[in-house]
Design an enzyme around this catalytic site. Structure first.
Site, PDB file in Angstrom:
ATOM      1  N   HIS A  25      -7.497   0.301  -0.823  1.00 59.53           N
ATOM      2  CA  HIS A  25      -6.432  -0.689  -1.665  1.00 59.53           C
ATOM      3  C   HIS A  25      -7.172  -2.065  -1.699  1.00 59.53           C
ATOM      4  CE1 HIS A  25      -2.276  -2.484  -1.968  1.00 59.53           C
ATOM      5  NE2 HIS A  25      -2.897  -2.771  -3.066  1.00 59.53           N
ATOM      6  N   GLU A  37       0.996   9.279  -6.178  1.00 62.61           N
ATOM      7  CA  GLU A  37       1.426  10.529  -6.089  1.00 62.61           C
ATOM      8  C   GLU A  37       2.419  10.672  -7.414  1.00 62.61           C
ATOM      9  OE1 GLU A  37       2.753  12.360  -2.206  1.00 62.61           O
ATOM     10  OE2 GLU A  37       3.056  10.405  -1.884  1.00 62.61           O
ATOM     11  N   THR A  50       0.759  -1.158  -0.061  1.00 61.39           N
ATOM     12  CA  THR A  50       0.122   0.022   0.102  1.00 61.39           C
ATOM     13  C   THR A  50       0.912   1.298  -0.081  1.00 61.39           C
ATOM     14  OG1 THR A  50      -1.859  -1.156   1.077  1.00 61.39           O
ATOM     15  CG2 THR A  50      -1.928   1.066   1.377  1.00 61.39           C
TER      16      THR A  50
END
Length: 145
Positions: free
Chosen positions: A77, A50, A42
């Site tokens: 996730h 990002e 994760t």
């Protein structure tokens, strides 16, 4: 920031998951992480999202003098991804509020949607940001003595 930094900017970033981006590699100092399955971590997923956001907007800011830093992440996730699969991160800039940028983000591993959510970034001046960090470090080192 350039005039082209407007909502609606979309970007798709593809990445083949190597073993070095699995859970055991996230914190190799942690016996708990090392014992976990070798699936896309994760923490690395967040970094990939990002990265896609950064790639989306760099043409629309005065890179590298202007950069962006992540300030908020709210993502799921939803499915495990083994090494070797290609993850596609799709991001869209949905709002520009001054220097705050808001993105809708999603990732798919070719089999499942593995992540959906929202990410915020903030446009910074690299030089001013570095100066503030320097002040923080000087203040911290004097309190530790």
């Amino acid at each position: 920031m350039k005039d082209t930094l407007q909502p609606g900017i979309r970007y798709e970033h593809k990445f083949i998951v190597p073993i070095s981006k699995t859970v055991p590699a996230l914190y190799p100092e942690s016996a708990e992480f090392v014992a976990m399955p070798e699936v896309f971590a994760t923490g690395f997923l967040v970094g990939l999202l990002e990265w896609a956001c950064i790639k989306a907007i760099n043409p629309h800011i005065d890179w590298p003098d202007e950069q962006t830093v992540g300030t908020h992440i709210d993502v799921s996730h939803e499915a495990a991804t083994p090494p070797g699969l290609e993850v596609t991160a799709t991001v869209e800039l949905t709002a520009v509020e001054g220097r705050k940028l808001i993105f809708a983000v999603e990732a798919h591993d070719g089999v499942d949607i593995i992540s959906k959510g929202r990410h915020e970034r903030f446009v910074i001046n690299r030089e001013r940001f570095a100066a503030k960090l320097g002040e923080k470090m000087r203040g911290n080192s004097s309190s530790c003595a």
